[in-house]
Design a protein around this motif. Sequence first.
Motif, PDB file in Angstrom:
ATOM      1  N   HIS A   1      -9.633  -3.917   7.060  1.00  0.00           N
ATOM      2  CA  HIS A   1      -9.061  -2.563   7.169  1.00  0.00           C
ATOM      3  C   HIS A   1      -8.172  -2.233   5.958  1.00  0.00           C
ATOM      4  N   GLY A   2      -8.136  -3.156   4.998  1.00  0.00           N
ATOM      5  CA  GLY A   2      -7.354  -2.938   3.786  1.00  0.00           C
ATOM      6  C   GLY A   2      -5.903  -3.374   3.914  1.00  0.00           C
ATOM      7  N   ALA A   3      -5.250  -3.570   2.752  1.00  0.00           N
ATOM      8  CA  ALA A   3      -3.831  -3.935   2.687  1.00  0.00           C
ATOM      9  C   ALA A   3      -3.486  -5.160   3.534  1.00  0.00           C
ATOM     10  N   GLY A   4      -4.445  -6.096   3.635  1.00  0.00           N
ATOM     11  CA  GLY A   4      -4.169  -7.360   4.334  1.00  0.00           C
ATOM     12  C   GLY A   4      -4.445  -7.351   5.822  1.00  0.00           C
ATOM     13  N   LEU A   5      -4.940  -6.240   6.371  1.00  0.00           N
ATOM     14  CA  LEU A   5      -5.186  -6.122   7.813  1.00  0.00           C
ATOM     15  C   LEU A   5      -6.688  -6.276   8.118  1.00  0.00           C
ATOM     16  N   PHE A   6      -7.023  -7.262   8.978  1.00  0.00           N
ATOM     17  CA  PHE A   6      -8.424  -7.531   9.326  1.00  0.00           C
ATOM     18  C   PHE A   6      -8.604  -7.593  10.845  1.00  0.00           C
TER      19      PHE A   6
ATOM     20  N   ASN B   1       6.263   7.334  -4.889  1.00  0.00           N
ATOM     21  CA  ASN B   1       6.253   5.959  -5.387  1.00  0.00           C
ATOM     22  C   ASN B   1       6.809   4.984  -4.347  1.00  0.00           C
ATOM     23  N   LYS B   2       6.574   5.322  -3.092  1.00  0.00           N
ATOM     24  CA  LYS B   2       7.014   4.465  -1.993  1.00  0.00           C
ATOM     25  C   LYS B   2       5.871   3.517  -1.616  1.00  0.00           C
ATOM     26  N   TYR B   3       6.195   2.235  -1.493  1.00  0.00           N
ATOM     27  CA  TYR B   3       5.204   1.212  -1.157  1.00  0.00           C
ATOM     28  C   TYR B   3       5.590   0.531   0.147  1.00  0.00           C
ATOM     29  N   HIS B   4       4.575   0.112   0.899  1.00  0.00           N
ATOM     30  CA  HIS B   4       4.808  -0.546   2.174  1.00  0.00           C
ATOM     31  C   HIS B   4       3.943  -1.801   2.265  1.00  0.00           C
ATOM     32  N   ALA B   5       4.373  -2.735   3.097  1.00  0.00           N
ATOM     33  CA  ALA B   5       3.537  -3.906   3.394  1.00  0.00           C
ATOM     34  C   ALA B   5       3.790  -4.327   4.829  1.00  0.00           C
ATOM     35  N   LEU B   6       2.755  -4.889   5.446  1.00  0.00           N
ATOM     36  CA  LEU B   6       2.893  -5.393   6.809  1.00  0.00           C
ATOM     37  C   LEU B   6       3.193  -6.891   6.755  1.00  0.00           C
ATOM     38  N   ILE B   7       4.224  -7.284   7.492  1.00  0.00           N
ATOM     39  CA  ILE B   7       4.661  -8.681   7.492  1.00  0.00           C
ATOM     40  C   ILE B   7       4.436  -9.224   8.895  1.00  0.00           C
TER      41      ILE B   7
ATOM     42  N   PHE C   1       0.844  -1.197   0.000  1.00  0.00           N
ATOM     43  CA  PHE C   1       0.000   0.000   0.000  1.00  0.00           C
ATOM     44  C   PHE C   1       0.878   1.245   0.000  1.00  0.00           C
ATOM     45  N   LYS C   2       0.235   2.368  -0.362  1.00  0.00           N
ATOM     46  CA  LYS C   2       0.931   3.658  -0.370  1.00  0.00           C
ATOM     47  C   LYS C   2       0.339   4.536   0.730  1.00  0.00           C
ATOM     48  N   THR C   3       1.139   5.439   1.243  1.00  0.00           N
ATOM     49  CA  THR C   3       0.610   6.366   2.254  1.00  0.00           C
ATOM     50  C   THR C   3       0.615   7.792   1.733  1.00  0.00           C
TER      51      THR C   3
END
Length: 305
Positions: free
Chosen positions: A223-228, A70-76, A64-66
Amino acid sequence: MIIIFGRFLSSIVLTIYSYSALSPALYISQPVIRQGEFITVSLTLPKSFKTLDGTFFGRKIKFFKTDTSNKYHALIGADVIAAPGIHPLEVNVNYVDGKSYSSIEMIFVQEGNFRKENLKFGRKSDIEEKVKKRVYNEWVMMQSILASGKERRLWKGEFIYPINGKITSGFGNQRIFDKELQTVHTGVDFRAPIRTPVKSPNNGRVAFAGKLYYCGNTLLIDHGAGLFSQYCHLHSSKAKNGDMVKTGEIVAFSGNSGRTTGPHLHWAIHVNGARVDPMYVKKYSAVVLPRGLAKEAIKQEEPVI
Ligand SMILES: [Zn+2]
């Protein structure tokens, strides 16, 4: 392909990457993660890329972007029962010219050191075949919903508690009967009389509102971007499948449905398929992205041309 071990050996990260200026340079918020925690991976890409995806523990992660950069982030996330040890995080980028590149970082997963609770009574393990089938079908359905959530981030700012209640059982608690591990707690339990109003901990979209065998009346918020967020043992849900909900909005009422020993609210959080500690998300959502991370990432990232 060049394989370099020990690029960041001092911080227990082993790096394998394609030897090219177009390989994505990953910034990992920390190379060590405990069971039930999450970290953030960030990277900057040129505007001309086509697809970006990644996997951790064999599960797809969403980027996801904040902002408009062009910076992208993901939660691991490391699941509550993720095997301790070194696990690869793979990130793949496809460019418009047809070329594709991968980066692999090794993430060190540590034990969560969870509390042990001794049970007075054991759990019946001989559940009927038809119940087993129902539980399995429900698990498959939930996995499919969790994998097909919104790509973009819907949450905003800090997560809040769903209710004001005393925590009666923490995340990861290992329930032991007669020295044998019976279950591992995949959420946090709050004391709550039946029909206590339950708030949405953040913005999101209701991905499931229905009944499950163990969880009882259940509400799952994407909650989007893989977060529930998942609430179990509810009396009833106010929000319906597909509803957009806001932080603090009353979405359900607590209850005693499903397999419980008394009325309470069970709050679980999934991060790209991993079951993580809601208290950790609450603490670091002020957090998600952790405060200061974006700035740090700018300083430490290698530019990608
Ligand atoms: Zn629980």
